[in-house]
Design a protein around this motif. Structure first.
Motif: not given
Length: 307
Positions: A259-277, A279-288
């Motif tokens: 599916l296409q995906t859209l995250m909002v910043g009003t709950g659990v995860h933030s855009f800062e967290k997305v930026e961490e993922w 820059s990560s080399s962990d393939p599990e982070h890429t899927r998030l």
């Protein structure tokens, strides 16, 4: 390398092309549409705007404590609207799974959970006694129901040693079915120094006692989307947008189903967290990593006013 686009940084033409790329919207509820009993500003209006633009909207939640009728009352009260069949919760998923897999309706299901589960079960359920008390080494008087051939583990605010004993005992029977609504570890509580255990802690307790793993029904597993597809054959994965605030459930469901995906910043995860993922080399982070991000779902209103 996967990357996420901020919707607010897109040009009008890009936003229009994006909106034209999906026909179906699946949205998480708590943290996206509302917080507790209050709608997040702008969220009812954008949901109704989706419909005005000809898009089908489904509410998808891992919360098993409410029946769909209770969710219908809530979405109506908060101004979101929609039909009962637009609401896909894990209590409904549990009943649907049993129905679709041909579970014997002469048998019973033992529920470690709440009335949200049992209200979905019109034919088969065996409700445990919430106040059952058992002393260790003095449980011989407990009577197990011979007709129970399945156990469902869900959110249970009254979980007890008695319930774990019964659930594990039923799951020791050959051929017994073990379902779990979801494995969310915690309920997010912002601004308070408390941890609210999620369904995953109840499921882990039953699973550990039984020595076996369940079939998990809720996000991020595919069943939620598969149920939508079976009930509504016109729903196409690549033309469906999944909206959520939590990457490891909402966004990962979208990734698992194409599916296409859209995250909002009003709950659990933030855009800062997305930026961490990112820059990560962990393939599990890429899927998030979501395809798109916006601070608040209602912020889409001004961006789509030209559509």
């Amino acid at each position: 390398m996967a990357s996420c686009k901020k919707v607010s940084a897109l040009q009008k033409e890009q936003i229009q092309a994006w909106f034209e790329s999906f026909d179906t919207v699946m949205t998480d509820c708590d943290g996206v549409l509302w917080t507790g009993s209050e709608a997040i500003p702008g969220s009812p209006e954008i949901i109704n705007r989706f419909r005005a633009l000809g898009k089908r909207v489904f509410y998808v939640t891992n919360n098993s404590t409410k029946h769909r009728r209770e969710y219908k009352d809530k979405v109506d009260k908060l101004g979101f609207g929609g039909d009962l069949e637009d609401i896909i919760g894990t209590a409904y998923l549990a009943a649907t799974y049993l129905e679709d897999t041909g579970f014997d309706k002469t048998k019973k299901v033992y529920v470690v959970g709440s009335s949200g589960i049992t209200q979905e079960f019109l034919v088969w359920f065996f409700q445990p006694d919430p106040d059952g008390h058992v002393e260790l080494g003095n449980h011989g008087h407990l009577k197990l129901d011979s007709e129970v051939t399945a156990v469902i583990a869900a959110m249970d605010l009254h979980i007890s040693f008695s319930k774990l004993l019964k659930a594990a005992s039923y799951l020791s029977r050959p051929g017994s079915l073990f379902l779990a609504t979801n494995t969310d570890a915690q309920f997010p509580v912002k601004g308070k120094e408390i941890v609210v255990p999620g369904t995953g802690s109840m499921v882990a307790a039953v699973s550990t006692a039984a020595g076996r793993d369940p079939i998990i029904l809720g996000k991020p597993n595919k069943l939620m989307f598969e149920i939508v597809q079976r009930r509504h054959p016109g729903v196409v994965p690549e033309r469906t947008l999944m909206i959520g605030d939590r990457a490891d459930t909402d966004i990962l469901l979208g990734k698992n189903c194409g599916l296409q995906t859209l995250m909002v910043g009003t709950g659990v995860h933030s855009f800062e967290k997305v930026e961490e993922w990112e820059s990560s080399s962990d393939p599990e982070h890429t899927r998030l990593i979501p395809d798109m991000y916006i601070d608040r779902l209602g912020d889409l209103l001004d961006l789509v006013s030209h559509l």
